[in-house]
Design an enzyme around this catalytic site. Structure first.
Site, PDB file in Angstrom:
ATOM      1  N   CYS A 108     -25.927  69.989 111.240  1.00  0.00           N
ATOM      2  CA  CYS A 108     -24.857  70.582 112.039  1.00  0.00           C
ATOM      3  C   CYS A 108     -25.166  71.996 112.497  1.00  0.00           C
ATOM      4  O   CYS A 108     -24.332  72.627 113.137  1.00  0.00           O
ATOM      5  CB  CYS A 108     -23.558  70.590 111.231  1.00  0.00           C
ATOM      6  SG  CYS A 108     -23.695  71.539 109.705  1.00  0.00           S
ATOM      7  N   ASN A 109     -26.362  72.509 112.183  1.00  0.00           N
ATOM      8  CA  ASN A 109     -26.648  73.925 112.466  1.00  0.00           C
ATOM      9  C   ASN A 109     -26.305  74.326 113.900  1.00  0.00           C
ATOM     10  O   ASN A 109     -25.799  75.411 114.150  1.00  0.00           O
ATOM     11  CB  ASN A 109     -28.125  74.227 112.216  1.00  0.00           C
ATOM     12  CG  ASN A 109     -28.586  73.724 110.856  1.00  0.00           C
ATOM     13  OD1 ASN A 109     -28.364  72.572 110.522  1.00  0.00           O
ATOM     14  ND2 ASN A 109     -29.212  74.584 110.081  1.00  0.00           N
TER      15      ASN A 109
END
Length: 350
Positions: free
Chosen positions: A84-85
């Site tokens: 999800c960065n």
């Protein structure tokens, strides 16, 4: 019906724990581990130790971009909490333009290859806003085109009795040719749950021999600073003497040296820890231990994390809360078993 679960981007096993511990009172409907993949060696070691100690060879430590899925056994279900960065609100929100953005496509690839009966995909709430919303629309379209009816929903885990304010988009998909409808489980059964962080951390007390419970060494200035920060306050909202204040220009992230409010769920547990982003105890002038953080993520005390202290902190922060995952998996099993359960309309319009 035992559903053999494959998992990409498996992390330390929060999703997997929820899956294999899902119980709807009918032993015919259960989920069993089949295989998993992650790019981090210590994370894979944690998963092997706690989820599949008798079949460690089924956890593949490989970069998904070079991973040969042809060697994997067939599955009935797929889970993927794709990195999800690039969608996180804390980050720069590069979305599809970032390094991690396109990794969801390997989940799509697995769906098209294995054609499982159902899947669960997870990402941060910020996914909806990445690339002006285009990333989310594209991901949903590709999941549908893979042959699935999908139910995306923003789950606020603190409303499901989890002792942490953690908001995640979870998409459940059921293959088009299967006459089963998934409905989002209601929060009503958890309305009176005692999910304060104090209860989570103190009841029962953490055993003295619990793994991953070593204290963080706090510098003298941090200890002094924390003495002026009251429960629920952070480094910018507290009345701190000038010599202990932080000289930060620009964005002031609210989690910097933020103490927990013992009478509320914790704020979001993250994988970071530098520059005052540890989670701080409401009373003692210190950061939480990894075991205390794991309790906020509802991992059992017997769950031992492998790797360095910093690596373990990251693993815990990236995980899905075990008991939150279990609630959703039990709703999936009930849907397939034809068992009614309290449900609500999905809060994301497709």
């Amino acid at each position: 019906m035992s559903y053999r679960l494959g998992e990409l981007f498996c992390g330390p096993g929060g999703i997997a724990w929820g899956a294999v511990n899902a119980d709807i009172g009918d032993p015919k409907f259960r989920i069993v581990h089949q295989w998993a993949n992650d790019y981090d060696a210590s994370t894979c070691a944690t998963y092997r130790r706690n989820i599949c100690p008798d079949s460690p060879q089924t956890v593949y430590h490989e970069d998904i971009r070079k991973f040969d899925m042809n060697k994997l056994n067939d599955i009935d279900a797929l889970a993927f909490g794709f990195p999800c960065n690039d969608y996180s609100v804390v980050g720069e929100q590069k979305g599809m333009d970032g390094v991690y953005g396109p990794l969801y496509s390997y989940g799509v690839k697995a769906l098209r290859k294995f054609k499982p009966q159902w899947f669960l995909a997870e990402n941060v709430g910020g996914l909806r806003n990445a690339n002006e919303g285009k990333a989310f629309t594209k991901i949903l379209a590709e999941l549908r085109e893979s042959g699935y009816r999908i139910t995306p929903n923003l789950y606020k885990f603190e409303e499901y009795g989890i002792p942490q304010a953690r908001h995640r988009i979870i998409i459940v998909g059921i293959r088009n040719d299967i006459d089963v409808v998934f409905r989002v489980p209601s929060t009503d059964p958890y309305r009176n749950a005692d999910n304060t962080c104090r209860t989570a951390i103190e009841v029962p007390p953490i055993p003295e021999n619990a793994a991953n419970n070593e204290a963080t060494k706090q510098s003298k200035i941090v200890v002094e600073r924390l003495k002026y920060i009251k429960p629920g306050q952070n480094a910018f909202t507290a009345d701190i003497p000038k010599e202990l204040q932080l000289n930060i220009k620009g964005a002031k992230i609210s989690q910097i040296y933020k103490r927990l409010d013992p009478n509320k769920p914790s704020y979001t547990v993250t994988g970071s820890g530098g520059g005052g982003t540890h989670i701080y105890h409401w009373d003692e002038p210190r950061a939480l231990t990894n075991r205390e953080r794991a309790r906020l993520q509802t991992f059992p005390d017997t769950y031992k994390f492998e790797g360095s202290k910093e690596g373990v902190r990251k693993q815990i922060g990236m995980a899905v809360p075990c008991k939150g995952a279990r609630i959703i998996f039990e709703a999936i099993l009930k849907s397939f078993a034809g068992v009614e359960y309290p449900s609500v309309e999905a809060n994301i319009n497709e």
